[in-house]
Design a protein around this motif. Structure first.
Motif, PDB file in Angstrom:
ATOM      1  N   ASP A  40       0.829  -1.207   0.000  1.00 40.41           N
ATOM      2  CA  ASP A  40       0.000   0.000   0.000  1.00 40.41           C
ATOM      3  C   ASP A  40       0.865   1.258   0.000  1.00 40.41           C
ATOM      4  N   THR A  41       0.406   2.265  -0.719  1.00 36.82           N
ATOM      5  CA  THR A  41       1.111   3.543  -0.815  1.00 36.82           C
ATOM      6  C   THR A  41       0.143   4.668  -0.507  1.00 36.82           C
ATOM      7  N   ALA A  42       0.590   5.627   0.287  1.00 36.11           N
ATOM      8  CA  ALA A  42      -0.247   6.777   0.635  1.00 36.11           C
ATOM      9  C   ALA A  42       0.462   8.062   0.231  1.00 36.11           C
ATOM     10  N   TYR A  43      -0.300   8.975  -0.328  1.00 35.75           N
ATOM     11  CA  TYR A  43       0.188  10.281  -0.738  1.00 35.75           C
ATOM     12  C   TYR A  43      -0.550  11.338   0.065  1.00 35.75           C
ATOM     13  N   ALA A 100      -5.667  11.776  12.153  1.00 35.22           N
ATOM     14  CA  ALA A 100      -4.697  12.322  13.101  1.00 35.22           C
ATOM     15  C   ALA A 100      -3.280  12.049  12.616  1.00 35.22           C
ATOM     16  N   LEU A 101      -2.448  13.064  12.680  1.00 37.86           N
ATOM     17  CA  LEU A 101      -1.031  12.951  12.333  1.00 37.86           C
ATOM     18  C   LEU A 101      -0.193  13.527  13.465  1.00 37.86           C
ATOM     19  N   LEU A 108       5.672  12.510   9.322  1.00 37.89           N
ATOM     20  CA  LEU A 108       4.336  12.531   9.910  1.00 37.89           C
ATOM     21  C   LEU A 108       3.903  11.085  10.133  1.00 37.89           C
ATOM     22  N   ARG A 109       3.384  10.797  11.318  1.00 39.88           N
ATOM     23  CA  ARG A 109       2.902   9.466  11.656  1.00 39.88           C
ATOM     24  C   ARG A 109       1.382   9.484  11.700  1.00 39.88           C
ATOM     25  N   VAL A 135       2.015   2.243  13.769  1.00 39.59           N
ATOM     26  CA  VAL A 135       1.192   2.873  12.734  1.00 39.59           C
ATOM     27  C   VAL A 135       1.394   2.183  11.392  1.00 39.59           C
ATOM     28  N   LYS A 136       0.410   2.318  10.521  1.00 38.77           N
ATOM     29  CA  LYS A 136       0.521   1.744   9.188  1.00 38.77           C
ATOM     30  C   LYS A 136       1.402   2.611   8.293  1.00 38.77           C
ATOM     31  N   PHE A 137       1.236   3.943   8.391  1.00 37.48           N
ATOM     32  CA  PHE A 137       1.975   4.836   7.509  1.00 37.48           C
ATOM     33  C   PHE A 137       2.818   5.841   8.293  1.00 37.48           C
TER      34      PHE A 137
END
Length: 147
Positions: A40-43, A100-101, A108-109, A135-137
């Motif tokens: 998985d990739t998050a932008y 939430a970050l 950033l988590r 965390v996942k990302f």
């Protein structure tokens, strides 16, 4: 005579609207982040103002599904707490979930926690701490990219 007065007033109102609607986004440039977790990739694209933030958030699940939408919320110290409004990969109706970050330098988590709902508005339960450890990302700042 009356038509000239109306024309001048119209021009004045138009000029005031243009000046009033001009937002100076150069003072608050957007920052871009990328996080990868397994397939998985998050932008993330975030613009921070004095005490709030807004932007875009996209999660690509492997090579198939994708969730994409808008984020916005408040900045509380090193924590960005708000909402994620998105259209799920299934193409269903727009959804909302808490977001939430935790900022640590240029990373950033993405936090997770117990979610409650009031009048169909989800939020993190205040009695339970938001988890930023497992965390996942974990987002790292990158150069500008197209969303």
């Amino acid at each position: 005579m009356l038509s000239k007065l109306i024309l001048r007033c119209s021009c004045l109102i138009l000029i005031l609207l243009i000046i009033g609607c001009h937002s100076n986004t150069a003072d608050f440039p957007a920052k871009y982040y990328l996080a990868i977790s397994k397939r998985d990739t998050a932008y993330l694209k975030i613009t921070k103002r004095e005490n709030y933030f807004y932007g875009k958030y996209i999660v690509q699940y492997g090579n198939s599904a994708k969730d994409s939408g808008e984020i916005r919320g408040n900045i509380l110290g090193d924590t960005l707490l708000g909402d994620y409004f998105y259209i799920p990969s299934s193409g269903a109706v727009k959804k909302r979930k808490p977001f939430a970050l935790l900022q640590n330098g240029k990373t950033l988590r993405l936090g997770s926690g117990a979610v409650m709902s009031f009048m169909d508005i989800p939020y993190y339960a205040p009695e339970v701490a938001i988890n930023y450890d497992s965390v996942k990302f974990v987002f790292n700042e990158i150069e500008q990219m197209d969303f």
